[in-house]
Design an enzyme around this catalytic site. Structure first.
Site, mmCIF file in Angstrom:
data_model
loop_
_atom_site.group_PDB
_atom_site.id
_atom_site.type_symbol
_atom_site.label_atom_id
_atom_site.label_comp_id
_atom_site.label_asym_id
_atom_site.label_seq_id
_atom_site.Cartn_x
_atom_site.Cartn_y
_atom_site.Cartn_z
ATOM 1 N N ALA A 43 0.847 -1.196 0.000
ATOM 2 C CA ALA A 43 0.000 0.000 0.000
ATOM 3 C C ALA A 43 0.880 1.242 0.000
ATOM 4 O O ALA A 43 2.034 1.198 0.423
ATOM 5 C CB ALA A 43 -0.911 0.010 1.223
ATOM 6 N N GLU A 44 0.293 2.348 -0.478
ATOM 7 C CA GLU A 44 1.025 3.606 -0.427
ATOM 8 C C GLU A 44 0.065 4.724 -0.077
ATOM 9 O O GLU A 44 -1.058 4.760 -0.567
ATOM 10 C CB GLU A 44 1.694 3.898 -1.773
ATOM 11 C CG GLU A 44 2.438 5.227 -1.748
ATOM 12 C CD GLU A 44 3.368 5.431 -2.938
ATOM 13 O OE1 GLU A 44 4.216 6.332 -2.858
ATOM 14 O OE2 GLU A 44 3.228 4.696 -3.933
ATOM 15 N N GLY A 45 0.523 5.602 0.799
ATOM 16 C CA GLY A 45 -0.287 6.757 1.175
ATOM 17 C C GLY A 45 0.565 8.003 1.038
ATOM 18 O O GLY A 45 1.706 7.941 0.574
ATOM 19 N N GLY A 46 0.016 9.135 1.458
ATOM 20 C CA GLY A 46 0.722 10.394 1.338
ATOM 21 C C GLY A 46 2.001 10.461 2.157
ATOM 22 O O GLY A 46 2.952 11.140 1.782
ATOM 23 N N LYS B 157 5.258 -0.114 7.971
ATOM 24 C CA LYS B 157 4.893 1.195 7.428
ATOM 25 C C LYS B 157 6.155 2.046 7.482
ATOM 26 O O LYS B 157 6.696 2.301 8.560
ATOM 27 C CB LYS B 157 3.789 1.811 8.299
ATOM 28 C CG LYS B 157 3.192 3.084 7.762
ATOM 29 C CD LYS B 157 2.160 3.591 8.769
ATOM 30 C CE LYS B 157 1.089 4.443 8.145
ATOM 31 N NZ LYS B 157 0.056 4.809 9.140
ATOM 32 N N ASP C 228 -10.303 9.852 11.432
ATOM 33 C CA ASP C 228 -10.238 9.608 9.991
ATOM 34 C C ASP C 228 -10.877 8.259 9.637
ATOM 35 O O ASP C 228 -10.289 7.455 8.909
ATOM 36 C CB ASP C 228 -8.789 9.666 9.496
ATOM 37 C CG ASP C 228 -8.696 9.776 7.977
ATOM 38 O OD1 ASP C 228 -9.682 10.214 7.349
ATOM 39 O OD2 ASP C 228 -7.642 9.405 7.424
#
Length: 173
Positions: free
Chosen positions: A13-16, A38, A145
């Protein structure tokens, strides 16, 4: 002490703020286990607030133990980047599940939806009202969130709330 090493297997996975990898944690005595890591993007490594928030998330989750909250095993640094070592979850997030059902023209089964909501409510209650096993006051963690992509259903139908990166809490330090 014996150093543990990580063998990165693949990006999941990739996030900001970073990427999550499937990895194998190896210890000197030959013990190995699969974990999720992470890893904060390099561009944030010198950004104190982001690093602090990542560390706070890990420390908070280290204090909360609940069946519906992703378990954090360790906070470390890999190649100078802030890294959170977590339990590896196999499954799909609610956003992906909703998209899949919509594509197939299937109405989300109401029973499954209730199960998921009960799990999420339990997790949020534990984060806010739960007391750390180490003792002390409730952490009063507010996730801030909650959205389908932060709710995960494993292949064994376990429900997990992810990403407490924007959480607010009352804890000592």
């Amino acid at each position: 002490g014996a150093r543990r090493r990580f063998r990165f297997i693949k990006e999941i996975a990739e996030g900001g703020f970073g990427k999550v990898f499937l990895a194998e944690q190896l210890s000197a005595d030959g013990f190995s286990r699969i974990v999720a890591i992470k890893l904060l993007h390099s561009k944030w490594s010198s950004h104190d607030e982001v690093v602090m928030r990542t560390r706070d998330e890990a420390r908070l989750l280290g204090l909360i133990r609940h069946q519906h909250i992703v378990r954090v095993e360790d906070l470390t640094s890999i190649d100078g980047k802030c890294a959170i070592v977590m339990e590896y979850l196999e499954g799909v997030d609610l956003k992906g599940m909703m998209g899949f059902l919509r594509e197939k023209g299937i109405v989300f089964p109401r029973g499954a939806l209730f199960e998921i909501m009960i799990g999420v409510a339990g997790a949020l209650d534990a984060a806010y009202n739960g007391r750390p096993l180490q003792g002390g006051d409730p952490l009063n963690v507010i996730h801030r969130d909650i959205k389908p992509s932060n709710i995960f259903v494993t292949v064994n139908a376990a429900i997990k709330v992810l990403d407490f990166g924007t959480a607010r809490a009352n804890f000592a330090e």
